[in-house]
Design a protein around this motif. Structure first.
Motif: not given
Length: 292
Positions: A38, A63, A66, A258, A261-262, A264-265
């Motif tokens: 990510s 980052l 994110y 992306e 990253a999503y 991970s969130l």
């Protein structure tokens, strides 16, 4: 002999820790890969998958993915929706299913074995077979709110919560656990004049920490990973959960950074919930006076 026995115990303990450590590494690797990916641009992400660099924060790390994920979709809203739906469903499910199991185990009433058998039989029915009939029913149900009486539950939190409050597996878990509780406690409480409600609140539930944690984890995973039902009943972004929101990242220009990253969130609430329940589970084991 005592020295040899102590050495054997130490060797077995060390071997156990090594095996557990290897298992932990196997489970952690996908999370590390997701987090590291990510932080990298797509080109570097794909190149690093062929080596151990995929698990290391090396190269062009930032980052940016994110920030791009939040621009592409309302990520915070999706996470909030999932937390609300999952949290409320888990809480209501534990209350309803534990109360039902209490009635099946401790309260004598005619037909309880037949009713329990029918509930357990629902475990073999796939949700996909009842999804369409349930959708038709949900689209016609009335609701009394601030605006008065409205018809249809679509595009709401309740349509994602109410159908999943009670389920056969959770009731079965509570039934099996309650059967192992000492019957002398219940009999003594009844002799002292305690009502069934008092026994449920003050005796049975305080001793049910392990099954509460187990049922909560299983229910949380089912609800948080829901995709088909929310996709069918929510057409507005304001009520869509994280799994439906994932499709936003596979439309038009697909960006793997992306997507990572999503992912991970949306994994953060799962880890937080697991760590909290693990602590609560250990505390309940330490505080209970019942063994077995």
């Amino acid at each position: 002999m005592a020295q040899i026995s102590a050495d054997n115990r130490g060797l077995r303990l060390a071997t156990r820790y090594v095996v557990l450590g290897l298992i932990a590494v196997i489970f952690i690797f996908p999370l590390v890969f997701m987090l590291m990916s990510s932080l990298k641009p797509d080109q570097q992400l794909l190149e690093d998958t062929a080596s151990l660099r995929a698990f290391l924060p090396v190269g062009d790390v930032s980052l940016d993915n994110y920030f791009a994920a939040f621009k592409r979709a309302p990520v915070g809203l999706f996470i909030l929706n999932s937390v609300i739906v999952t949290g409320v469903t888990v809480a209501l499910s534990l209350l309803a299913c534990s109360a039902a199991a209490f009635a099946f185990v401790f309260v004598e009433w005619k037909g309880r074995n037949l009713m329990l058998s029918l509930i357990l039989a629902t475990l073999i029915v796939p949700f996909e077979t009842i999804a369409i009939p349930l959708l038709l029913v949900a689209s016609k149900l009335p609701w009394i709110g601030v605006e008065g009486v409205t018809w249809g539950w679509l595009n709401s939190y309740r349509v994602q919560i109410v159908p999943f409050i009670a389920d056969g597996l959770t009731i079965f878990l509570f039934v099996q656990y309650f059967k192992d509780l000492p019957g002398e406690l219940i009999e003594a409480a009844r002799v002292e004049g305690a009502s069934w409600g008092q026994i449920y609140r003050r005796i049975v539930m305080p001793l049910s920490g392990p099954v509460l944690a187990t049922a909560a984890i299983l229910k949380f995973l089912v609800m948080y990973n829901q995709y088909l039902w929310p996709l069918m009943v929510t057409q507005e972004e304001g009520y869509r959960p994280v799994m439906v929101g994932l499709q936003y990242f596979f439309q038009l220009n697909r960006a793997w950074g992306e997507i990572m990253a999503y992912l991970s969130l949306i994994t953060l609430p799962v880890l937080a919930f697991y760590l909290y329940l693990q602590k609560a589970f250990i505390a309940s084991i330490a505080s209970t006076g019942v063994k077995g």
